[in-house]
Design a protein around this motif. Sequence first.
Motif, PDB file in Angstrom:
ATOM      1  N   SER A  46     -45.970 -24.420 -52.834  1.00 26.25           N
ATOM      2  CA  SER A  46     -45.044 -24.629 -51.727  1.00 26.25           C
ATOM      3  C   SER A  46     -44.311 -25.946 -51.956  1.00 26.25           C
ATOM      4  O   SER A  46     -44.534 -26.620 -52.945  1.00 26.25           O
ATOM      5  N   TYR A  47     -43.440 -26.355 -51.019  1.00 26.16           N
ATOM      6  CA  TYR A  47     -42.585 -27.494 -51.305  1.00 26.16           C
ATOM      7  C   TYR A  47     -43.375 -28.757 -51.661  1.00 26.16           C
ATOM      8  O   TYR A  47     -44.347 -29.100 -51.002  1.00 26.16           O
ATOM      9  N   ARG A  82     -48.526 -28.271 -55.788  1.00 22.37           N
ATOM     10  CA  ARG A  82     -48.755 -26.995 -55.091  1.00 22.37           C
ATOM     11  C   ARG A  82     -47.504 -26.144 -55.207  1.00 22.37           C
ATOM     12  O   ARG A  82     -46.407 -26.663 -55.434  1.00 22.37           O
ATOM     13  N   SER A 108     -37.775 -26.766 -49.105  1.00 16.59           N
ATOM     14  CA  SER A 108     -38.079 -25.427 -48.573  1.00 16.59           C
ATOM     15  C   SER A 108     -36.760 -24.734 -48.266  1.00 16.59           C
ATOM     16  O   SER A 108     -35.703 -25.372 -48.236  1.00 16.59           O
TER      17      SER A 108
END
Length: 335
Positions: free
Chosen positions: A236-237, A234, A100
């Motif tokens: 995101s991270y 996914r 992130s």
Amino acid sequence: MKPFAYLRPDSPAEAVAAFAGRPGAQYLAGGTNLVDLMKLGVATPEVLIDVGGLPMDHIDVTPDGGLLVGANVRNSDLAAHPVVRSRYTALSQALLAGASGQLRNTATTGGNLLQRTRCTYFQDIAKPCNKRAPGTGCPARDGVHRDLAVLGHSEHCVATHPSDMAVALAALDAAVHVQGVAGERRLPVRDLHRLPGDHPESDTVLSPGELITAVELPPRPAGERTAYRKARDRASYAFALVSVAAVLDVHDGTVRGAALAFGGLAHRPWRAAAAEAALAGAPATRESFVRAADTALDGALPLRDNGFKVPLARNLAVAVLTGLATDAQDGEGTS
Ligand SMILES: Cc1cc2nc3c(=O)[nH]c(=O)nc-3n(C[C@H](O)[C@H](O)[C@H](O)COP(=O)(O)OP(=O)(O)OC[C@H]3O[C@@H](n4cnc5c(N)ncnc54)[C@H](O)[C@@H]3O)c2cc1C
Ligand code: SF4
């Protein structure tokens, strides 16, 4: 967390010397992986040698037009560097695909290369694991292994190497500079990590106490294009299920040179030499790219639940190479 001593050396030489006298020592950089492992009881260093303050935080253009990246350069700074963005695009893309924003602001170049596998058994000290506790077994082989290796694994370990950056560096022919008690040496990133074989407890070919001081990127020929793409669960991270770093040099519709490396498939970034040889001199067409991807994945030995990685890697490689070839064609048309 087990108590530990904490040292803060003033130079790489002092760090290496401090390590030499202490077998239970470990270097600490950004701490985003090591401290997590200490909290879990997976890493139990007796001494932390904090190298995060050492003056290894510069990115310099070398006289030959390459780059020298200090081991303490933060992942976000490296991704944003204008030369990295323009001439080593795959590296910038790989870094931005990892972790992130907050983590990238703390994670370092050296620490990213040496982060440990995310195999769930490795991170759970209640479970056996040959990598964490040699000789205890590998429950992942018959257990939870959807995210784990399809290439180069052994009966002792099927873990994957988690770094995105390392895959791009392997394709870009980068080298690491290391310093140890025996002096300094330089080795290709593609040779830094090892396959598990009989000794999965060793992730790399580094000797205990060797300190990564820098990563060197060679100059890239004009006209060459590079890209990194990552498939994950996914947006995101998340760590890579499969990733591909590619370098492609196309002229008049023919491949002049290519490099291809995969992440998420093996215990190390997987450089696909046979596929690269097949591409050299071939027409820059989808058919050539499919053939090369198939060649690269020829020796895959999927486990019960991770066979999907093979077609995923094939399709990702073909998509990345096709995209680079199209960019090259567009570039030729407009220049
Ligand atoms: C939630 C989460 C998601 C993540 N997602 C991703 C991802 O998608 N992709 C990805 O690539 N990474 C990901 N990461 C991992 C992250 O990138 C690494 O934790 C980070 O790069 C490690 O760098 P560090 O400086 O914090 O290393 P540290 O944690 O300080 O050290 C890691 C290891 O490297 C050793 N070390 C550090 N510097 C040196 C040196 N100079 N010489 C020798 N040894 C050294 C340490 O002893 C330790 O063993 C994620 C991490 C988290 C927590
Ligand atoms: S795959 Fe490797 S890291 Fe995972 S349990 Fe087996 S030995 Fe441990």
